[in-house]
Design a protein around this motif. Structure first.
Motif, short mmCIF file in Angstrom:
data_model
loop_
_atom_site.label_atom_id
_atom_site.label_comp_id
_atom_site.label_asym_id
_atom_site.label_seq_id
_atom_site.Cartn_x
_atom_site.Cartn_y
_atom_site.Cartn_z
N LEU A 9 0.84 -1.19 0.00
CA LEU A 9 0.00 0.00 0.00
C LEU A 9 0.87 1.24 0.00
N LEU A 10 0.52 2.18 -0.80
CA LEU A 10 1.21 3.47 -0.84
C LEU A 10 0.17 4.56 -0.57
N PRO A 11 -0.25 4.68 0.70
CA PRO A 11 -1.29 5.66 1.00
C PRO A 11 -0.76 7.09 0.99
N THR A 12 -1.67 7.99 0.73
CA THR A 12 -1.33 9.40 0.87
C THR A 12 -1.20 9.71 2.36
N GLU A 14 -2.90 11.62 4.23
CA GLU A 14 -4.23 11.64 4.85
C GLU A 14 -4.74 10.21 5.05
N GLN A 15 -4.54 9.36 4.05
CA GLN A 15 -4.97 7.97 4.16
C GLN A 15 -4.17 7.23 5.24
N ALA A 16 -2.86 7.52 5.32
CA ALA A 16 -2.02 6.88 6.32
C ALA A 16 -2.48 7.26 7.73
N SER A 17 -2.84 8.51 7.92
CA SER A 17 -3.30 8.92 9.25
C SER A 17 -4.65 8.27 9.57
N LEU A 19 -5.69 5.31 8.41
CA LEU A 19 -5.39 3.91 8.70
C LEU A 19 -4.82 3.76 10.11
#
Length: 122
Positions: A9-12, A14-17, A19
């Motif tokens: 996964l290569l989240p942005t 915002e997505q990483a936070s 998750l």
């Protein structure tokens, strides 16, 4: 035929936070549910789900993470129960000794197969 594919996964940011927040919420809910399970002596999946599903949903978890938390806690208690059963002392027959190997399992010890007894028979 089953095919397993590894995906990274290569989240942005915002997505990483998001998750990370979801994982923290699930872990906090699992800790809470574990203490509830211990207090009320309810460790089955069905019992935990009936006891705490609504509370997990009120804690902000959606349906899938809430059921994952229930499954995680129930499986942890099941593994704990199996481990504690294995570690209970076993009564030996008179004259039989046991030893515990690296696996923690008890097995009868016998001098007939040991290296010392082989050298004395030769």
């Amino acid at each position: 035929m089953k095919l397993a594919v590894r995906v990274k996964l290569l989240p942005t940011p915002e997505q990483a936070s998001a998750l990370g927040a979801t994982l923290r919420a699930c872990n906090e809910a699992a800790s809470w549910l574990s203490s509830e399970a211990f207090t009320h002596q309810v460790t089955s999946r069905a019992g935990l789900q009936a006891h705490a599903y609504v509370d997990l949903r009120l804690r902000g978890l959606s349906a899938q993470p809430a059921l994952h938390v229930v499954r995680k806690v129930a499986d942890a208690y099941a593994a704990l129960k199996v481990t504690s059963i294995r570690r209970t002392p076993v009564r030996n027959a008179p004259g039989v000794t046991t030893s515990t190997g690296a696996t923690g399992r008890r097995r009868p010890s016998s001098s007939a197969g040991s290296a010392a007894s082989l050298s004395t028979r030769i």
